[in-house]
Design a protein around this motif. Structure first.
Motif, PDB file in Angstrom:
ATOM      1  N   LEU A 136      32.347  36.338  43.720  1.00  0.00           N
ATOM      2  CA  LEU A 136      31.409  35.113  44.299  1.00  0.00           C
ATOM      3  C   LEU A 136      30.951  35.504  45.800  1.00  0.00           C
ATOM      4  CD1 LEU A 136      33.765  32.272  43.009  1.00  0.00           C
ATOM      5  CD2 LEU A 136      32.119  33.790  41.897  1.00  0.00           C
ATOM      6  N   ILE A 137      29.917  34.805  46.022  1.00  0.00           N
ATOM      7  CA  ILE A 137      29.502  34.799  47.523  1.00  0.00           C
ATOM      8  C   ILE A 137      30.089  33.763  48.142  1.00  0.00           C
ATOM      9  CG2 ILE A 137      27.445  36.280  47.085  1.00  0.00           C
ATOM     10  CD1 ILE A 137      25.838  33.385  47.018  1.00  0.00           C
ATOM     11  N   ARG A 138      30.388  32.686  47.601  1.00  0.00           N
ATOM     12  CA  ARG A 138      30.852  31.441  48.242  1.00  0.00           C
ATOM     13  C   ARG A 138      32.098  30.665  47.691  1.00  0.00           C
ATOM     14  NH1 ARG A 138      28.932  26.890  51.516  1.00  0.00           N
ATOM     15  NH2 ARG A 138      30.295  25.498  51.403  1.00  0.00           N
ATOM     16  N   PRO A 139      33.043  31.029  48.396  1.00  0.00           N
ATOM     17  CA  PRO A 139      33.333  31.890  49.149  1.00  0.00           C
ATOM     18  C   PRO A 139      33.225  33.319  49.029  1.00  0.00           C
ATOM     19  CG  PRO A 139      35.444  30.819  48.640  1.00  0.00           C
ATOM     20  CD  PRO A 139      34.295  30.448  47.771  1.00  0.00           C
ATOM     21  N   PRO A 140      33.171  34.359  49.606  1.00  0.00           N
ATOM     22  CA  PRO A 140      33.235  35.828  49.218  1.00  0.00           C
ATOM     23  C   PRO A 140      34.624  36.277  48.951  1.00  0.00           C
ATOM     24  CG  PRO A 140      32.978  35.489  51.633  1.00  0.00           C
ATOM     25  CD  PRO A 140      32.832  34.221  50.967  1.00  0.00           C
ATOM     26  N   ILE A 141      34.818  36.072  47.449  1.00  0.00           N
ATOM     27  CA  ILE A 141      36.052  36.637  46.827  1.00  0.00           C
ATOM     28  C   ILE A 141      35.960  37.237  45.598  1.00  0.00           C
ATOM     29  CG2 ILE A 141      38.326  35.722  45.919  1.00  0.00           C
ATOM     30  CD1 ILE A 141      38.283  33.413  47.801  1.00  0.00           C
ATOM     31  N   ALA A 142      36.522  38.342  45.043  1.00  0.00           N
ATOM     32  CA  ALA A 142      36.315  39.048  44.030  1.00  0.00           C
ATOM     33  C   ALA A 142      37.434  38.604  43.089  1.00  0.00           C
ATOM     34  CB  ALA A 142      36.225  40.643  44.115  1.00  0.00           C
ATOM     35  N   ASN A 143      37.184  38.896  41.758  1.00  0.00           N
ATOM     36  CA  ASN A 143      38.374  38.691  40.588  1.00  0.00           C
ATOM     37  C   ASN A 143      38.743  37.243  40.628  1.00  0.00           C
ATOM     38  OD1 ASN A 143      37.928  41.410  40.012  1.00  0.00           O
ATOM     39  ND2 ASN A 143      39.228  41.852  41.819  1.00  0.00           N
ATOM     40  N   VAL A 144      37.629  36.365  40.758  1.00  0.00           N
ATOM     41  CA  VAL A 144      38.221  34.811  40.726  1.00  0.00           C
ATOM     42  C   VAL A 144      38.315  34.218  39.403  1.00  0.00           C
ATOM     43  CG1 VAL A 144      37.571  32.287  41.401  1.00  0.00           C
ATOM     44  CG2 VAL A 144      37.009  34.278  42.822  1.00  0.00           C
ATOM     45  N   ASP A 145      39.381  33.947  38.883  1.00  0.00           N
ATOM     46  CA  ASP A 145      39.825  33.649  37.391  1.00  0.00           C
ATOM     47  C   ASP A 145      39.454  32.122  37.158  1.00  0.00           C
ATOM     48  OD1 ASP A 145      41.255  35.977  36.727  1.00  0.00           O
ATOM     49  OD2 ASP A 145      42.638  35.532  38.068  1.00  0.00           O
ATOM     50  N   LYS A 146      39.626  31.251  38.211  1.00  0.00           N
ATOM     51  CA  LYS A 146      39.419  29.668  37.812  1.00  0.00           C
ATOM     52  C   LYS A 146      38.784  29.085  39.009  1.00  0.00           C
ATOM     53  CE  LYS A 146      42.891  28.883  34.485  1.00  0.00           C
ATOM     54  NZ  LYS A 146      43.895  28.210  33.944  1.00  0.00           N
ATOM     55  N   GLU A 191      50.568  23.909  37.082  1.00  0.00           N
ATOM     56  CA  GLU A 191      50.750  24.699  35.869  1.00  0.00           C
ATOM     57  C   GLU A 191      49.482  25.315  35.490  1.00  0.00           C
ATOM     58  OE1 GLU A 191      53.189  25.489  33.869  1.00  0.00           O
ATOM     59  OE2 GLU A 191      54.492  24.308  35.215  1.00  0.00           O
ATOM     60  N   GLU A 192      48.445  24.880  35.630  1.00  0.00           N
ATOM     61  CA  GLU A 192      47.067  25.571  35.375  1.00  0.00           C
ATOM     62  C   GLU A 192      46.717  26.577  36.225  1.00  0.00           C
ATOM     63  OE1 GLU A 192      44.024  25.771  32.886  1.00  0.00           O
ATOM     64  OE2 GLU A 192      45.521  24.034  32.657  1.00  0.00           O
ATOM     65  N   LEU A 193      47.031  26.500  37.520  1.00  0.00           N
ATOM     66  CA  LEU A 193      46.897  27.608  38.719  1.00  0.00           C
ATOM     67  C   LEU A 193      48.001  28.731  38.801  1.00  0.00           C
ATOM     68  CD1 LEU A 193      45.128  25.275  41.230  1.00  0.00           C
ATOM     69  CD2 LEU A 193      44.180  26.324  39.224  1.00  0.00           C
ATOM     70  N   LYS A 194      48.816  28.676  37.926  1.00  0.00           N
ATOM     71  CA  LYS A 194      50.115  29.482  37.984  1.00  0.00           C
ATOM     72  C   LYS A 194      49.304  31.149  37.849  1.00  0.00           C
ATOM     73  CE  LYS A 194      54.522  27.301  37.710  1.00  0.00           C
ATOM     74  NZ  LYS A 194      55.416  26.540  36.623  1.00  0.00           N
ATOM     75  N   GLY A 195      49.642  31.824  38.741  1.00  0.00           N
ATOM     76  CA  GLY A 195      49.496  33.251  38.442  1.00  0.00           C
ATOM     77  C   GLY A 195      48.027  33.855  38.265  1.00  0.00           C
ATOM     78  N   VAL A 196      47.043  32.874  38.692  1.00  0.00           N
ATOM     79  CA  VAL A 196      45.669  33.203  38.703  1.00  0.00           C
ATOM     80  C   VAL A 196      45.054  33.238  40.039  1.00  0.00           C
ATOM     81  CG1 VAL A 196      45.237  32.599  36.349  1.00  0.00           C
ATOM     82  CG2 VAL A 196      44.852  30.876  38.110  1.00  0.00           C
ATOM     83  N   VAL A 197      43.829  33.526  40.250  1.00  0.00           N
ATOM     84  CA  VAL A 197      43.104  33.470  41.599  1.00  0.00           C
ATOM     85  C   VAL A 197      42.129  32.151  41.277  1.00  0.00           C
ATOM     86  CG1 VAL A 197      41.609  34.660  43.250  1.00  0.00           C
ATOM     87  CG2 VAL A 197      43.380  35.906  42.296  1.00  0.00           C
ATOM     88  N   SER A 198      42.369  31.229  42.236  1.00  0.00           N
ATOM     89  CA  SER A 198      41.455  30.320  41.955  1.00  0.00           C
ATOM     90  C   SER A 198      40.531  29.773  43.287  1.00  0.00           C
ATOM     91  CB  SER A 198      42.190  29.123  41.478  1.00  0.00           C
ATOM     92  OG  SER A 198      43.386  28.845  42.024  1.00  0.00           O
ATOM     93  N   ILE A 199      39.715  28.952  43.122  1.00  0.00           N
ATOM     94  CA  ILE A 199      39.104  28.206  44.289  1.00  0.00           C
ATOM     95  C   ILE A 199      38.716  26.813  43.849  1.00  0.00           C
ATOM     96  CG2 ILE A 199      37.992  30.289  45.012  1.00  0.00           C
ATOM     97  CD1 ILE A 199      35.193  29.062  44.137  1.00  0.00           C
ATOM     98  N   PHE A 200      38.574  26.051  44.956  1.00  0.00           N
ATOM     99  CA  PHE A 200      38.143  24.713  44.865  1.00  0.00           C
ATOM    100  C   PHE A 200      36.536  24.472  44.868  1.00  0.00           C
ATOM    101  CE2 PHE A 200      42.169  21.991  43.890  1.00  0.00           C
ATOM    102  CZ  PHE A 200      42.753  23.222  43.638  1.00  0.00           C
TER     103      PHE A 200
END
Ligand SMILES: Nc1nc2c(ncn2[C@@H]2O[C@H](COP(=O)(O)OP(=O)(O)O)[C@@H](O)[C@H]2O)c(=O)[nH]1
Ligand SMILES: [Mg+2]
Ligand SMILES: [Zn+2]
Length: 298
Positions: free
Chosen positions: A67-77, A156-165
């Motif tokens: 992603l470019i906004r924010p710059p993060i790789a491997n975003v799951d959710k 629960e939904e965000l357990k164990g994953v990389v997420s952004i809002f």
């Protein structure tokens, strides 16, 4: 060889978390890596633990997305936050965000926040939208960072994953992240003064959360899908359209002969709110819509 995840990227500073050791290290990219690749928060890196403080990065694993906004790789959710009230719900904004994040390969969670503010009438309105998005196949969670409603479900939904809002300003993104993690969301880009004048650095950190991470900067507040993809591609990111097989495989679901999506809108199987968003996103108009019950006008 050890494996780690880049949890902080700020200028030249790279922080790597190595789960095996349960420790953070300063990441130092070696030779080939330094020249060839940029490194982002979220990157999974391979390398050697040199000493107590240093991790020599020898390679970056293939990214699932970037992603470019924010710059993060491997975003799951991506948690896309809206409200029915304060600010009022605009389904067109949500539908654009859903299309764009689906295109980027990030799984959405649809959150309706501030449900504590709703009166009986407005709760009916909420229920209507929850129903529309659940029927389309999305995970939907009504929440309140005031009353705590839905927070456990979201956790629960965000357990164990990389997420952004993501989502419009004022809907409660920062409040929800604070409620979940106790930490604050940065406001996207951080600018700093240098001798050369004003310049912007893009720094981002992953907040550890329940075996996963939450990005500390918000995603898009609003987007126009056509800035990301061709008009012909938008229809592929409305999951409820994919259940229907039209006569022509490249059907845009407008006025084509044998369009099953149009039939589904007429029968009321596809909510007209979603279909109207689709039309608005691809800047199209269809005369037949005015004939559909409860679906005319705007
Ligand atoms: N009543 C109510 N207010 C909320 C809720 N969540 C956030 N707020 C308020 O809404 C305003 C905007 O929240 P903020 O988290 O800054 O939104 P952001 O711009 O999306 O980060 C603040 O005044 C919050 O206190 C909620 O669930 N219920
Ligand atoms: Mg905020
Ligand atoms: Zn069609």
């Amino acid at each position: 060889m050890s494996e780690g995840i880049v949890v902080e990227r700020a200028g030249q500073k790279i922080t790597v978390f190595v789960p095996e050791e349960g420790k953070h290290y300063r990441g130092v990219p070696l030779g080939k890596v330094r020249k060839r690749d940029k490194i982002f928060a979220g990157d999974v890196v391979e390398g050697r633990i040199v000493d107590n403080e240093t991790f020599a990065i020898e390679g970056i694993k293939d990214r699932k997305n970037l992603l470019i906004r924010p710059p993060i790789a491997n975003v799951d959710k991506v948690v896309i936050v809206s409200t029915i009230k304060n600010p009022p719900f605009q389904n067109y904004l949500l539908d654009n965000l859903l299309v764009v994040y689906d295109y980027l390969g990030v799984n959405p969670v649809v959150v309706f926040n501030k449900v504590d503010l709703l009166n009986e009438e407005e709760i009916k309105e909420l229920d209507k939208w929850v129903d529309i998005y659940r029927s389309a196949g999305y995970r939907v969670i009504p929440t309140s960072s005031e009353s705590g409603e839905g927070i456990e479900e979201l956790r629960e939904e965000l357990k164990g994953v990389v997420s952004i809002f993501a989502g419009a300003s004022g809907v409660g993104k920062s409040s929800l992240v604070r409620e979940l993690t106790g930490e604050d969301l940065k406001v996207g880009e951080v600018s700093s003064k240098t001798e050369r004048g004003k310049h912007t650095t893009r720094e981002v950190r992953l907040i550890p959360f329940e075996g996963g991470f939450i990005g500390d900067a918000p995603g898009f507040s609003r987007v126009e899908a056509l800035n990301f993809m061709d008009r012909e591609e938008v229809r592929l990111h409305f999951p409820e359209f994919l259940r229907y097989e039209c006569k022509f495989s490249d059907c845009l679901h407008l006025e084509e002969e044998g369009c099953e999506v149009r039939e589904a809108v007429i029968r009321g199987e596809i909510p007209c709110e979603r279909y109207k968003s689709y039309l608005k996103i691809i800047k199209a108009f269809v005369p037949w819509l005015s004939e559909v019950r409860n679906c005319s006008g705007d």
